[in-house]
Design a protein around this motif. Structure first.
Motif, PDB file in Angstrom:
ATOM      1  N   LYS A   1       0.932  -1.055   0.009  1.00 56.38           N
ATOM      2  CA  LYS A   1      -0.069  -0.042  -0.111  1.00 56.38           C
ATOM      3  C   LYS A   1       0.755   1.395  -0.042  1.00 56.38           C
ATOM      4  O   LYS A   1       2.111   1.236   0.374  1.00 56.38           O
ATOM      5  CB  LYS A   1      -0.930  -0.014   1.202  1.00 56.38           C
ATOM      6  CG  LYS A   1      -1.814  -1.177   1.516  1.00 56.38           C
ATOM      7  CD  LYS A   1      -2.869  -0.979   2.814  1.00 56.38           C
ATOM      8  CE  LYS A   1      -3.534  -2.146   2.833  1.00 56.38           C
ATOM      9  NZ  LYS A   1      -4.313  -2.486   4.276  1.00 56.38           N
ATOM     10  N   ASN A   2       0.291   2.635  -0.218  1.00 55.79           N
ATOM     11  CA  ASN A   2       1.021   3.710  -0.291  1.00 55.79           C
ATOM     12  C   ASN A   2       0.762   4.381   1.075  1.00 55.79           C
ATOM     13  O   ASN A   2       0.113   3.581   2.138  1.00 55.79           O
ATOM     14  CB  ASN A   2       0.581   4.569  -1.407  1.00 55.79           C
ATOM     15  CG  ASN A   2      -0.888   4.971  -1.271  1.00 55.79           C
ATOM     16  OD1 ASN A   2      -1.565   4.599  -0.193  1.00 55.79           O
ATOM     17  ND2 ASN A   2      -1.674   5.333  -2.384  1.00 55.79           N
ATOM     18  N   SER A   3       1.350   5.422   1.499  1.00 57.58           N
ATOM     19  CA  SER A   3       1.170   6.118   2.657  1.00 57.58           C
ATOM     20  C   SER A   3      -0.404   6.432   3.161  1.00 57.58           C
ATOM     21  O   SER A   3      -0.505   6.604   4.419  1.00 57.58           O
ATOM     22  CB  SER A   3       2.154   7.210   2.863  1.00 57.58           C
ATOM     23  OG  SER A   3       1.493   8.199   1.829  1.00 57.58           O
ATOM     24  N   MET A   4      -1.136   6.348   2.171  1.00 53.41           N
ATOM     25  CA  MET A   4      -2.673   6.772   2.343  1.00 53.41           C
ATOM     26  C   MET A   4      -3.534   5.371   2.693  1.00 53.41           C
ATOM     27  O   MET A   4      -4.721   5.444   3.004  1.00 53.41           O
ATOM     28  CB  MET A   4      -3.203   7.634   1.502  1.00 53.41           C
ATOM     29  CG  MET A   4      -2.640   8.937   1.412  1.00 53.41           C
ATOM     30  SD  MET A   4      -3.282   9.936   0.088  1.00 53.41           S
ATOM     31  CE  MET A   4      -3.097   9.141  -1.432  1.00 53.41           C
ATOM     32  N   GLY A   5      -2.792   4.261   2.418  1.00 49.02           N
ATOM     33  CA  GLY A   5      -3.448   3.009   2.675  1.00 49.02           C
ATOM     34  C   GLY A   5      -4.221   2.562   1.815  1.00 49.02           C
ATOM     35  O   GLY A   5      -5.057   1.478   1.698  1.00 49.02           O
ATOM     36  N   GLN A   6      -3.733   3.154   0.451  1.00 43.67           N
ATOM     37  CA  GLN A   6      -4.374   2.486  -0.742  1.00 43.67           C
ATOM     38  C   GLN A   6      -3.505   1.488  -1.521  1.00 43.67           C
ATOM     39  O   GLN A   6      -2.461   1.456  -1.444  1.00 43.67           O
ATOM     40  CB  GLN A   6      -4.613   3.518  -1.994  1.00 43.67           C
ATOM     41  CG  GLN A   6      -5.318   4.775  -1.411  1.00 43.67           C
ATOM     42  CD  GLN A   6      -5.323   6.136  -2.361  1.00 43.67           C
ATOM     43  OE1 GLN A   6      -4.305   6.344  -2.806  1.00 43.67           O
ATOM     44  NE2 GLN A   6      -6.326   6.827  -2.482  1.00 43.67           N
ATOM     45  N   LYS A   7      -4.211   0.407  -1.757  1.00 49.36           N
ATOM     46  CA  LYS A   7      -3.689  -0.648  -2.409  1.00 49.36           C
ATOM     47  C   LYS A   7      -2.731  -0.494  -3.681  1.00 49.36           C
ATOM     48  O   LYS A   7      -3.504   0.086  -4.507  1.00 49.36           O
ATOM     49  CB  LYS A   7      -4.642  -1.972  -2.660  1.00 49.36           C
ATOM     50  CG  LYS A   7      -4.083  -2.982  -3.079  1.00 49.36           C
ATOM     51  CD  LYS A   7      -4.938  -4.420  -3.106  1.00 49.36           C
ATOM     52  CE  LYS A   7      -5.878  -4.162  -4.169  1.00 49.36           C
ATOM     53  NZ  LYS A   7      -6.884  -5.464  -4.298  1.00 49.36           N
ATOM     54  N   VAL A   8      -1.481  -1.070  -3.643  1.00 48.53           N
ATOM     55  CA  VAL A   8      -0.924  -0.734  -5.069  1.00 48.53           C
ATOM     56  C   VAL A   8      -0.485  -2.009  -5.622  1.00 48.53           C
ATOM     57  O   VAL A   8      -0.724  -2.105  -6.844  1.00 48.53           O
ATOM     58  CB  VAL A   8       0.537  -0.150  -4.736  1.00 48.53           C
ATOM     59  CG1 VAL A   8       1.416   0.103  -5.782  1.00 48.53           C
ATOM     60  CG2 VAL A   8       0.463   1.179  -3.932  1.00 48.53           C
ATOM     61  N   PHE A   9      -0.082  -2.923  -4.784  1.00 47.46           N
ATOM     62  CA  PHE A   9       0.042  -4.272  -5.527  1.00 47.46           C
ATOM     63  C   PHE A   9      -0.433  -5.355  -4.343  1.00 47.46           C
ATOM     64  O   PHE A   9      -0.396  -5.094  -3.201  1.00 47.46           O
ATOM     65  CB  PHE A   9       1.810  -4.646  -5.734  1.00 47.46           C
ATOM     66  CG  PHE A   9       2.498  -3.672  -6.388  1.00 47.46           C
ATOM     67  CD1 PHE A   9       2.139  -3.495  -7.791  1.00 47.46           C
ATOM     68  CD2 PHE A   9       3.319  -2.975  -5.999  1.00 47.46           C
ATOM     69  CE1 PHE A   9       2.790  -2.635  -8.599  1.00 47.46           C
ATOM     70  CE2 PHE A   9       4.240  -2.068  -7.010  1.00 47.46           C
ATOM     71  CZ  PHE A   9       3.881  -1.814  -8.038  1.00 47.46           C
ATOM     72  N   VAL A  10      -0.541  -6.638  -4.940  1.00 45.07           N
ATOM     73  CA  VAL A  10      -0.899  -7.937  -4.208  1.00 45.07           C
ATOM     74  C   VAL A  10       0.463  -8.690  -4.501  1.00 45.07           C
ATOM     75  O   VAL A  10       0.611  -8.689  -5.696  1.00 45.07           O
ATOM     76  CB  VAL A  10      -2.327  -8.374  -4.460  1.00 45.07           C
ATOM     77  CG1 VAL A  10      -2.218  -9.575  -3.894  1.00 45.07           C
ATOM     78  CG2 VAL A  10      -3.402  -7.370  -4.080  1.00 45.07           C
ATOM     79  N   ALA A  11       1.102  -9.364  -3.412  1.00 45.82           N
ATOM     80  CA  ALA A  11       2.032 -10.323  -3.551  1.00 45.82           C
ATOM     81  C   ALA A  11       1.467 -11.635  -3.333  1.00 45.82           C
ATOM     82  O   ALA A  11       1.232 -11.541  -1.880  1.00 45.82           O
ATOM     83  CB  ALA A  11       3.331  -9.667  -2.640  1.00 45.82           C
ATOM     84  N   THR A  12       1.867 -12.700  -4.045  1.00 50.17           N
ATOM     85  CA  THR A  12       1.393 -14.054  -3.667  1.00 50.17           C
ATOM     86  C   THR A  12       2.739 -15.062  -3.929  1.00 50.17           C
ATOM     87  O   THR A  12       3.212 -14.921  -4.876  1.00 50.17           O
ATOM     88  CB  THR A  12       0.328 -14.650  -4.492  1.00 50.17           C
ATOM     89  OG1 THR A  12       0.553 -14.560  -5.927  1.00 50.17           O
ATOM     90  CG2 THR A  12      -1.125 -13.594  -3.995  1.00 50.17           C
ATOM     91  N   GLU A  13       2.799 -15.802  -2.820  1.00 49.52           N
ATOM     92  CA  GLU A  13       3.769 -17.039  -2.990  1.00 49.52           C
ATOM     93  C   GLU A  13       3.295 -18.113  -3.654  1.00 49.52           C
ATOM     94  O   GLU A  13       2.224 -18.568  -3.347  1.00 49.52           O
ATOM     95  CB  GLU A  13       4.405 -17.202  -1.465  1.00 49.52           C
ATOM     96  CG  GLU A  13       5.583 -18.170  -1.549  1.00 49.52           C
ATOM     97  CD  GLU A  13       5.981 -18.750  -0.261  1.00 49.52           C
ATOM     98  OE1 GLU A  13       6.890 -19.626  -0.081  1.00 49.52           O
ATOM     99  OE2 GLU A  13       5.309 -18.536   0.713  1.00 49.52           O
ATOM    100  N   GLU A  14       4.090 -18.731  -4.468  1.00 48.31           N
ATOM    101  CA  GLU A  14       3.858 -20.061  -5.140  1.00 48.31           C
ATOM    102  C   GLU A  14       3.713 -20.954  -4.162  1.00 48.31           C
ATOM    103  O   GLU A  14       4.349 -21.211  -3.170  1.00 48.31           O
ATOM    104  CB  GLU A  14       4.769 -20.293  -6.483  1.00 48.31           C
ATOM    105  CG  GLU A  14       4.736 -19.667  -7.670  1.00 48.31           C
ATOM    106  CD  GLU A  14       5.599 -20.079  -8.760  1.00 48.31           C
ATOM    107  OE1 GLU A  14       5.940 -21.203  -8.591  1.00 48.31           O
ATOM    108  OE2 GLU A  14       5.622 -19.481  -9.886  1.00 48.31           O
ATOM    109  N   ASP A  15       2.559 -22.045  -4.332  1.00 46.35           N
ATOM    110  CA  ASP A  15       2.273 -23.023  -3.427  1.00 46.35           C
ATOM    111  C   ASP A  15       3.247 -24.281  -3.788  1.00 46.35           C
ATOM    112  O   ASP A  15       3.209 -24.729  -5.004  1.00 46.35           O
ATOM    113  CB  ASP A  15       1.063 -23.556  -3.548  1.00 46.35           C
ATOM    114  CG  ASP A  15      -0.020 -22.433  -3.170  1.00 46.35           C
ATOM    115  OD1 ASP A  15       0.265 -21.709  -2.153  1.00 46.35           O
ATOM    116  OD2 ASP A  15      -1.284 -22.560  -3.783  1.00 46.35           O
ATOM    117  N   ASP A  16       3.878 -24.579  -2.736  1.00 49.02           N
ATOM    118  CA  ASP A  16       4.723 -26.093  -3.074  1.00 49.02           C
ATOM    119  C   ASP A  16       4.641 -26.437  -1.488  1.00 49.02           C
ATOM    120  O   ASP A  16       5.479 -26.499  -0.570  1.00 49.02           O
ATOM    121  CB  ASP A  16       6.099 -25.734  -3.341  1.00 49.02           C
ATOM    122  CG  ASP A  16       6.760 -26.970  -3.613  1.00 49.02           C
ATOM    123  OD1 ASP A  16       6.308 -28.230  -3.189  1.00 49.02           O
ATOM    124  OD2 ASP A  16       7.754 -27.041  -4.288  1.00 49.02           O
TER     125      ASP A  16
END
Length: 287
Positions: free
Chosen positions: A106-121
């Motif tokens: 998120k940015n400093s105002m709490g707005q979502k910028v990216f979503v990060a997900t880890e590959e499942d293993d």
């Protein structure tokens, strides 16, 4: 009106003469043709004369594409602070099994910028825990992958200076834009930020490895000579309940506004490597 009658009379007169001389084999006599300007009465004004013309439709403005900026990272050129929040996995809390991590940037105002997900293993997660190799994908708000973080399986003990930790940052996926490499030190966690040509750009230095009792743990981003601090990766206190029951962590990241956007992305990637190396490990030790 007189002009229209004149044109019609001339046309009928010529047709009558041609029809009367159809049997003649000689050439038809030349009949002069006159070109005259149209009267003003026939120069009809447009229906909406005097009204302003309607505005032309405009396309939605696209964000400016800075030079040397990978697609999808344009927003990083406009900010100097970002926050990384790890989501709490309920199944991991109740079973103790290692699960793939999910983060929100998120940015400093709490707005979502990216979503990060880890590959499942699941097998690698249970066998290696926080020292596992990983691939983390970062997506923008349109669902497009803009960053890929790859960590190979390496040694994590400071007693063995070989095969130290390394993270590769790609944007777009498949195109390396920088690296985070661990530097050996007997006490302090130290890293070097490299560009796509593997040339050193910045240094990262943190507190002693076992200094987890501090609510906020700062990792300073420094110049190559380590005399000036240009930014920070700070692990932030997330509350007593979350600290005790989970290994979910929050990070605050700051860097200069005019820093190369690729290096900003690499510093963002460094926060994920730091999380796996020091704070997930700390949770496993408590268990």
């Amino acid at each position: 009106m007189d002009f229209m009658m004149y044109c019609m009379f001339g046309t009928f007169n010529r047709l009558a003469y041609v029809m009367a001389n159809q049997g003649s084999t000689g050439p038809l006599p030349h009949i002069p043709v006159y070109y005259v300007d149209l009267p003003d009465a026939l120069n009809l004004p447009p229906v909406n004369a005097g009204a302003p013309p309607p505005p032309a439709p405009t396309a939605m403005p696209m964000p400016a594409q800075p030079a040397n900026c990978p697609p999808g990272l344009e927003y990083l050129t406009q900010i100097d602070q970002i926050l990384v929040h790890q989501s709490v996995n309920v199944l991991e809390v109740f079973t103790g099994w290692e699960m793939s991590n999910v983060y929100t940037v998120k940015n400093s105002m709490g707005q979502k910028v990216f979503v990060a997900t880890e590959e499942d293993d699941i097998l690698t997660m249970q066998a290696c825990g926080p020292v596992r190799p990983f691939i983390i994908h970062l997506y923008d708000n349109m669902g497009q992958e803009v960053l890929t973080l790859t960590r190979p399986l390496r040694c994590t003990s400071c007693c063995f200076p070989c095969c130290l930790q390394e993270l590769e940052v790609q944007s777009p996926p498949g195109t390396p834009i920088g690296y985070v490499v661990q530097n050996w030190h007997p006490i302090l966690p130290k890293f070097t930020i490299l560009n796509e040509m593997r040339k050193p750009q910045l240094k990262i230095s943190g507190p002693p490895c076992d200094c987890h009792c501090i609510p906020d743990v700062p990792f300073e981003v420094k110049s190559l000579d380590e005399y000036s601090v240009v930014g920070q990766i700070s692990r932030q206190w997330s509350g007593i309940i979350q600290e005790v029951l989970t290994d979910a962590t929050n990070f605050g990241i700051s860097f200069p506004m005019d820093l190369d956007v690729k290096i900003k992305a690499v510093i963002l990637g460094a926060s994920f490597l730091i999380d796996f190396m020091f704070f997930e490990k700390h949770k496993r030790k408590k268990e």
